[in-house]
Scaffold this motif. Sequence first.
Motif, PDB file in Angstrom:
ATOM      1  N   VAL A 116       7.366   8.527  13.070  1.00 11.45           N
ATOM      2  CA  VAL A 116       5.984   8.542  12.586  1.00 11.45           C
ATOM      3  C   VAL A 116       5.034   8.129  13.714  1.00 11.45           C
ATOM      4  N   LEU A 166       2.666   2.629   5.932  1.00 14.10           N
ATOM      5  CA  LEU A 166       3.195   2.514   7.296  1.00 14.10           C
ATOM      6  C   LEU A 166       2.132   2.864   8.351  1.00 14.10           C
ATOM      7  N   ILE A 167       1.431   3.969   8.125  1.00 11.23           N
ATOM      8  CA  ILE A 167       0.417   4.385   9.103  1.00 11.23           C
ATOM      9  C   ILE A 167      -0.767   3.415   9.082  1.00 11.23           C
ATOM     10  N   GLU A 168      -1.104   2.936   7.888  1.00 11.68           N
ATOM     11  CA  GLU A 168      -2.163   1.919   7.774  1.00 11.68           C
ATOM     12  C   GLU A 168      -1.781   0.675   8.587  1.00 11.68           C
ATOM     13  N   ILE A 211      -0.831  11.042   4.331  1.00 12.31           N
ATOM     14  CA  ILE A 211      -1.277   9.993   3.396  1.00 12.31           C
ATOM     15  C   ILE A 211      -0.063   9.211   2.887  1.00 12.31           C
ATOM     16  N   GLU A 212       1.044   9.917   2.711  1.00 13.42           N
ATOM     17  CA  GLU A 212       2.259   9.254   2.219  1.00 13.42           C
ATOM     18  C   GLU A 212       2.926   8.393   3.290  1.00 13.42           C
ATOM     19  N   GLY A 213       2.377   8.420   4.500  1.00 13.34           N
ATOM     20  CA  GLY A 213       2.897   7.562   5.563  1.00 13.34           C
ATOM     21  C   GLY A 213       3.976   8.205   6.411  1.00 13.34           C
ATOM     22  N   TYR A 236      -2.932   9.250  18.490  1.00 19.94           N
ATOM     23  CA  TYR A 236      -3.716   8.018  18.591  1.00 19.94           C
ATOM     24  C   TYR A 236      -2.860   6.764  18.487  1.00 19.94           C
ATOM     25  N   LEU A 237      -1.591   6.949  18.160  1.00 15.63           N
ATOM     26  CA  LEU A 237      -0.704   5.791  18.093  1.00 15.63           C
ATOM     27  C   LEU A 237       0.112   5.742  19.378  1.00 15.63           C
ATOM     28  N   HIS A 241      -2.236   1.391  12.281  1.00 14.33           N
ATOM     29  CA  HIS A 241      -3.651   1.312  12.655  1.00 14.33           C
ATOM     30  C   HIS A 241      -4.095  -0.147  12.808  1.00 14.33           C
ATOM     31  N   VAL A 248       0.862  -1.191   0.000  1.00 19.47           N
ATOM     32  CA  VAL A 248       0.000   0.000   0.000  1.00 19.47           C
ATOM     33  C   VAL A 248       0.895   1.236   0.000  1.00 19.47           C
ATOM     34  N   PRO A 249       0.714   2.138  -0.957  1.00 20.09           N
ATOM     35  CA  PRO A 249       1.535   3.354  -0.913  1.00 20.09           C
ATOM     36  C   PRO A 249       1.283   4.110   0.396  1.00 20.09           C
ATOM     37  N   GLY A 250       2.336   4.495   1.060  1.00 20.99           N
ATOM     38  CA  GLY A 250       2.188   5.184   2.348  1.00 20.99           C
ATOM     39  C   GLY A 250       1.592   4.290   3.411  1.00 20.99           C
ATOM     40  N   ALA A 292      -4.583   9.958  12.539  1.00 23.00           N
ATOM     41  CA  ALA A 292      -4.331   9.347  13.842  1.00 23.00           C
ATOM     42  C   ALA A 292      -4.216  10.388  14.950  1.00 23.00           C
TER      43      ALA A 292
END
Lengths: 148, 406
Positions: free
Chosen positions: A54, A18-20, B173-175, A60-61, A23, A14-16, B158
């Motif tokens: 990040v 890491l945050i996904e 969005i880019e992480g 929230y993380l 979550h 998935v592009p970007g 987040a």
Amino acid sequence: MADYKEIIKACKDVPGGLIEAYHAIQKEYSYIPEEALLEAAKVFKVSAAQAYGVATFYSYLKVGKRGKNVIRICASAPCHIAGADKVVAALEKELGIKMGQTTADGKFTLEFTECVGQCQATPVITINSTPYGDVTGEKVAAILAEYK
Amino acid sequence: MTKEMPVLLANAGKINPTSAAEYIAAGGYQGLQKARQMDRAALLQEVKASGLRGRGGAGFNAGMKWGFVPQAAPVKYVVCNLDEGEPGTYKDRIICQNNAHALLEGMAICGAAISSQQGYIYCRGEYPFVVDLLRKAIASAKESGALGSFDIEVRMGAGAYVCGEETALIESIEGHRGEPRFKPPFPGVEGLWKAPTVVNNVETFACLPYILVNGASWFAGIGAPKYPGTKIVTLTGDINNRTFFEVPTDITLREVIFDLGGGIPGGKKFKAVQVGGTSGAFIPEKDLDTPIDFDSMGTIGAALGSGAVLVLDETRDIVDVVARISKFFEHESCGKCNPCREGTFRCREIMEKINAGRGNENDIENLLLLSRVMQKAALCGLGQAAPSPIESTIKHFRPEYLQKMN
């Protein structure tokens, strides 16, 4: 409980992502285990410092253990004037912990949050992101009972 | 006389917000059909002519923003800002929970105007239930064929207020850490993954289907001529009707608070109203006859912002409220630029000192100096707007500050 390695792998392309991935890990663990963060750094080809950077940027993380149920109390201006401090006092008393702490049985963590966008019913708390509005000290025990 | 005017919320309670079929039965997706039959330049012209300006707070002409996108670029993105983090604001949630397809349709109309095939919705982390709702709505729209080849993906934030700033949102969005970028280049030229990107607010996108169906001149004729259309306002604090209303933009603050809002509870008197969220100025009673539109609010040193309306009655301690607000900004400053990182820290420090009864008049002068530095030197809107609650309350409610001093 799903293995964090599998969760991270699923977000790999998935592009970007890491945050996904963070979550998805939190959904399973309620926090990001340290070793999962290091694994994510490897998979997304960033340094451990960047992966920490990040994860720690976002309120929230949470890296490292916290309770199964995360209770957040909104402290923003509309909730502040509606008596959020009384809700804080009631929650601390009911759970026997202070803000920022986790109960000994690992069930509950108390955190402050800023506005959660439920301002039609201030003061507001959320438990695992489910909002509860017009909260008073008297209502706290009944709300918590659902999670005990 | 009520001045409510449901346009974006006309479907509220009448249709299932996730169902494309119900939205279509209510007249939905006709604007997109019309947009796709139009020549690109004519479509851009139509949006410009409607006078639609950004509903996220900056008030920039939407058609003009779209016009910055270079047509030669092979990939372009449409990004929706659903990070509404301004305390007291929940209008975008209300739009999604009542009329989600108007947002999707609006994004697809933008896609037609800039020849983009891919949209992203950046939804704040506080709204996981809205993320689920939108994913269902997107699936329903794709299944119905209404979106054609335009795809929309939902990403979840987040809990970072600064991600409402468009370049910070793109970074997220880019992480990455959600830190704003230096501008230029603006996102219209170099945005998400370096491709030209239009970022608009939920409410801005949701206006578009209605503009296309009813025509630019219909929209331009609603409310204030320089900031036409409707606006959803959310009322909080000491107000009888703690709820939301969709109103034409020429309604005055007094009408919002005393007609729609039902006035102050308990027979108490009005003290101040903060409009536009926690970064907004506090407005005294004498300015209440100002219309809420972007430019009129500017003339009284305030901003419409997100449309949040926080009312304080005569018993409220304004210095205490502003001290709390200064804590918010210290927490939410991303730390990238010095004026904001240090400035929000010092603002909080001085405000708490005054609130605790340990301040002096020199602190007020320091706050005003700090405000000017932050407004001029901070990298993004967060640091620039952070001092406005302080500055406006010193201006209008200085005696309350002095009362806390010996």
